[in-house]
Design an enzyme around this catalytic site. Sequence first.
Site, PDB file in Angstrom:
ATOM      1  N   GLU A 181       0.814  -1.219   0.000  1.00 34.22           N
ATOM      2  CA  GLU A 181       0.000   0.000   0.000  1.00 34.22           C
ATOM      3  C   GLU A 181       0.846   1.266   0.000  1.00 34.22           C
ATOM      4  O   GLU A 181       0.446   2.276  -0.591  1.00 34.22           O
ATOM      5  CB  GLU A 181      -0.957   0.003   1.195  1.00 34.22           C
ATOM      6  CG  GLU A 181      -2.087  -1.003   1.101  1.00 34.22           C
ATOM      7  CD  GLU A 181      -1.742  -2.355   1.709  1.00 34.22           C
ATOM      8  OE1 GLU A 181      -2.624  -3.232   1.772  1.00 34.22           O
ATOM      9  OE2 GLU A 181      -0.575  -2.538   2.127  1.00 34.22           O
ATOM     10  N   PHE A 243     -11.875  -7.201  13.527  1.00 36.30           N
ATOM     11  CA  PHE A 243     -10.693  -7.597  12.766  1.00 36.30           C
ATOM     12  C   PHE A 243     -10.369  -6.550  11.709  1.00 36.30           C
ATOM     13  O   PHE A 243     -11.232  -6.128  10.952  1.00 36.30           O
ATOM     14  CB  PHE A 243     -10.936  -8.956  12.112  1.00 36.30           C
ATOM     15  CG  PHE A 243      -9.806  -9.430  11.243  1.00 36.30           C
ATOM     16  CD1 PHE A 243      -8.581  -9.775  11.799  1.00 36.30           C
ATOM     17  CD2 PHE A 243      -9.962  -9.518   9.867  1.00 36.30           C
ATOM     18  CE1 PHE A 243      -7.533 -10.201  10.990  1.00 36.30           C
ATOM     19  CE2 PHE A 243      -8.921  -9.949   9.053  1.00 36.30           C
ATOM     20  CZ  PHE A 243      -7.700 -10.294   9.619  1.00 36.30           C
ATOM     21  N   GLN A 244      -9.130  -6.123  11.678  1.00 31.82           N
ATOM     22  CA  GLN A 244      -8.615  -5.121  10.742  1.00 31.82           C
ATOM     23  C   GLN A 244      -9.390  -3.801  10.809  1.00 31.82           C
ATOM     24  O   GLN A 244      -9.622  -3.134   9.803  1.00 31.82           O
ATOM     25  CB  GLN A 244      -8.607  -5.665   9.307  1.00 31.82           C
ATOM     26  CG  GLN A 244      -7.566  -6.768   9.100  1.00 31.82           C
ATOM     27  CD  GLN A 244      -7.333  -7.109   7.650  1.00 31.82           C
ATOM     28  OE1 GLN A 244      -8.200  -6.922   6.800  1.00 31.82           O
ATOM     29  NE2 GLN A 244      -6.147  -7.611   7.347  1.00 31.82           N
ATOM     30  N   LYS A 293     -17.843  -1.494   4.737  1.00 29.81           N
ATOM     31  CA  LYS A 293     -18.163  -2.534   3.759  1.00 29.81           C
ATOM     32  C   LYS A 293     -19.659  -2.647   3.516  1.00 29.81           C
ATOM     33  O   LYS A 293     -20.104  -2.880   2.380  1.00 29.81           O
ATOM     34  CB  LYS A 293     -17.594  -3.871   4.219  1.00 29.81           C
ATOM     35  CG  LYS A 293     -17.727  -4.970   3.173  1.00 29.81           C
ATOM     36  CD  LYS A 293     -16.954  -6.221   3.536  1.00 29.81           C
ATOM     37  CE  LYS A 293     -17.055  -7.262   2.423  1.00 29.81           C
ATOM     38  NZ  LYS A 293     -16.245  -8.477   2.724  1.00 29.81           N
ATOM     39  N   MET A 612      23.704  10.094   3.241  1.00 27.81           N
ATOM     40  CA  MET A 612      23.545  11.433   3.794  1.00 27.81           C
ATOM     41  C   MET A 612      23.811  11.451   5.286  1.00 27.81           C
ATOM     42  O   MET A 612      24.394  12.410   5.820  1.00 27.81           O
ATOM     43  CB  MET A 612      22.142  11.977   3.490  1.00 27.81           C
ATOM     44  CG  MET A 612      21.944  13.430   3.890  1.00 27.81           C
ATOM     45  SD  MET A 612      23.077  14.573   3.053  1.00 27.81           S
ATOM     46  CE  MET A 612      22.237  14.784   1.492  1.00 27.81           C
TER      47      MET A 612
END
Length: 708
Positions: A181, A243-244, A293, A612
């Site tokens: 993602e 969940f999630q 959902k 760096m």
Amino acid sequence: LFGSSVPLVTSQIAMSEASFLATLASTVAVQQAPSQLSSACVVGSSVRLQQRKDSILPPKDAAGCSKKEFVGSSKKRFLHRTAFHKENCCTDTRMESEVPSEYHVISDASRASAGVVEPKKAEFMSRYKPSELRKGADVLVEALEREGVDLVFAYPGGASLEIHQALTRAPRIRNILCRHEQGEIFAAEGYAKCSGRVGVCIATSGPGATNLVTGIADALMDSVPLVCITGQVPSHLIGKDAFQETPIVEITRSITKHNHLVTCVEEIPQVIKNAFHIARSGRPGPVLVDIPKDIQQQMTIPQWPTLPNLEGYTVPPPATRADMEEVALAIRQSKKPILYVGGGALDAADEIRELVARTGIPVAQTLMGLGTFPMTDAKSLHMLGMHGSVYANYAVHHADLLLAFGVRFDDRVTGKLEKFAQHAKIVHIDIDSAEIDKNKFAEVAVVGDVKPAVALLNQILAEDEARGVAHEDKTAWCAEIDESRRKNPYMYSNLSDLPADGGIIPQHALQLLWRMTRGEAVITTGVGQHQMWAAQYYPFDQPRNWVTSGGLGSMGFGLPSALGCAAARPDATVIDIDGDGSFLMNVQELATAWAEKLPVKSVILNNQHLGMVVQWEDRFYSSNRGDTFIGDPTGQGIFPDFVEVAKGFRVPGERVYKWVDLKGAYERMLSTPGPYLLDIIVPHQEHVLPMIPGGGSFDDTITTPMRR
């Protein structure tokens, strides 16, 4: 902002966020089945949520709109009324992100005059009959199509599965399946930065949504127009640690320009219309839309809005003639003017070039503004700031007029603020009123889009020329800057001093790449030394050919953003110039490059260190290494073997050690169809110069290499 009709609301909302979420979960307990009619959803939701809305939301004004106060942000926040939804459609204004008042609505006509790049819209033909029921997910996808979206970056999951199923029914939209993602949102950023269009990414709930967070913050810092869509757990599970489940709206509240939790399927068309409008208008930025959902599954017959519904959200009008007359007067009276141009001026490139042609004023550009003015032009002073050219910083230090267009006076440009442009009168033009006087006081401040402002300035200067209005002679000033340029060019190790089998100097590698691509490639980068060397040694003559993470400095940005650029501009040569540390952070996107047939060329300047950070260790910490070596701790060759890693993703590649072999390697890379990886081994002792230490000033500039 609204006068006395909208009083402050400071204590009416007493419930905690946890209590609010629990209340939301308990009040939206009945999930609507996909087969139910939309009218049932509207009526049912209105009834179910009425008690909750009355009990925990702020009081309403006479127009029936909720009122709230925005606090705790670094930007200027003002009251605004939330009137985003249709009558009888359930909504939760507590879950909407604040919209700064400086981000304003812009009409279609003025948007075009302001240079906002949008796709041309023909009359839209829906796949559905006007009275045909469809799922919320299909409504969402059609809403994207109606905004001209033909490409998204989306990774599926349980809470976004309905959206991906809807995408399979939408032949107008291509989905590029990145392998992470964070990769997808960086790709959406690359798409937006190199095209000027709104980038779209889609993720599932929980970890999918939180994996977008770095990219959202990056887009906000760099003013990138994004619409980020996340799936969410079903409404009746919100607040129950399902969940999630993560409260992504709350997580991203301070790093989005606006965000919204959809609570009713009917509001999807208006929410998406608003999201794109907010993302692209005013100062661009990311907007997040979170859709449970069950809302995706509900059936409805959508009503398509033609305009955004954002009461209280306006853009500054174009600069007035009086504003720009004051700027023109400052130019006429100045003997030592300098243009300081940033990312907010990218779409004003033509106007700025005309301004320089009329006035002869030299131009220094920020990291985000490179290419706004041709860097190969004699009036270009290249980049200014911490790793900018000595002559650009010299010009700013000695100028009597600083024309700051589309910039924010960030610390990597200014260093010690009281020493920056200390002799100059400052003219600041910016679309975001919050940037005016935030870091540096401007004697002349103009809030508005740079493009029409500079166009008006050019018109005034043309009228001056016609009337024979005298300007101060700037010949001596330009000669003074040219002398600084002659004395202090960009410098690196002389290749003639190296043996024939000698190693590769990174600056030379990039200079050679520029020559071989004629400076026409789209360049993306990660973050670190390679990024600064690319800015110094690959000059850009056109805007939007340079794509990098500026404000946030996100390592891992280079490869996925290059995928977005290749998708947006398939006819361009797209090259990711990266460091081994940055490249490794999103190396999985090589799979995307091969699978999606995106011909991105990856050039890795591999020094086996976090370069760096090593440079700062060398300069300020007596070269004491604190976990900056990222190669093989046993010393058994180059680690990891990026060529073998690429081979595992079916991407061809090679490694080069000697500068005499570099040109041939570039030729093979550029002539090979599809993606390619070139691993260039460079010394970790090489530093990015010049350098102004953090918090320092022009007087502290470092130009001398360290003894090896």
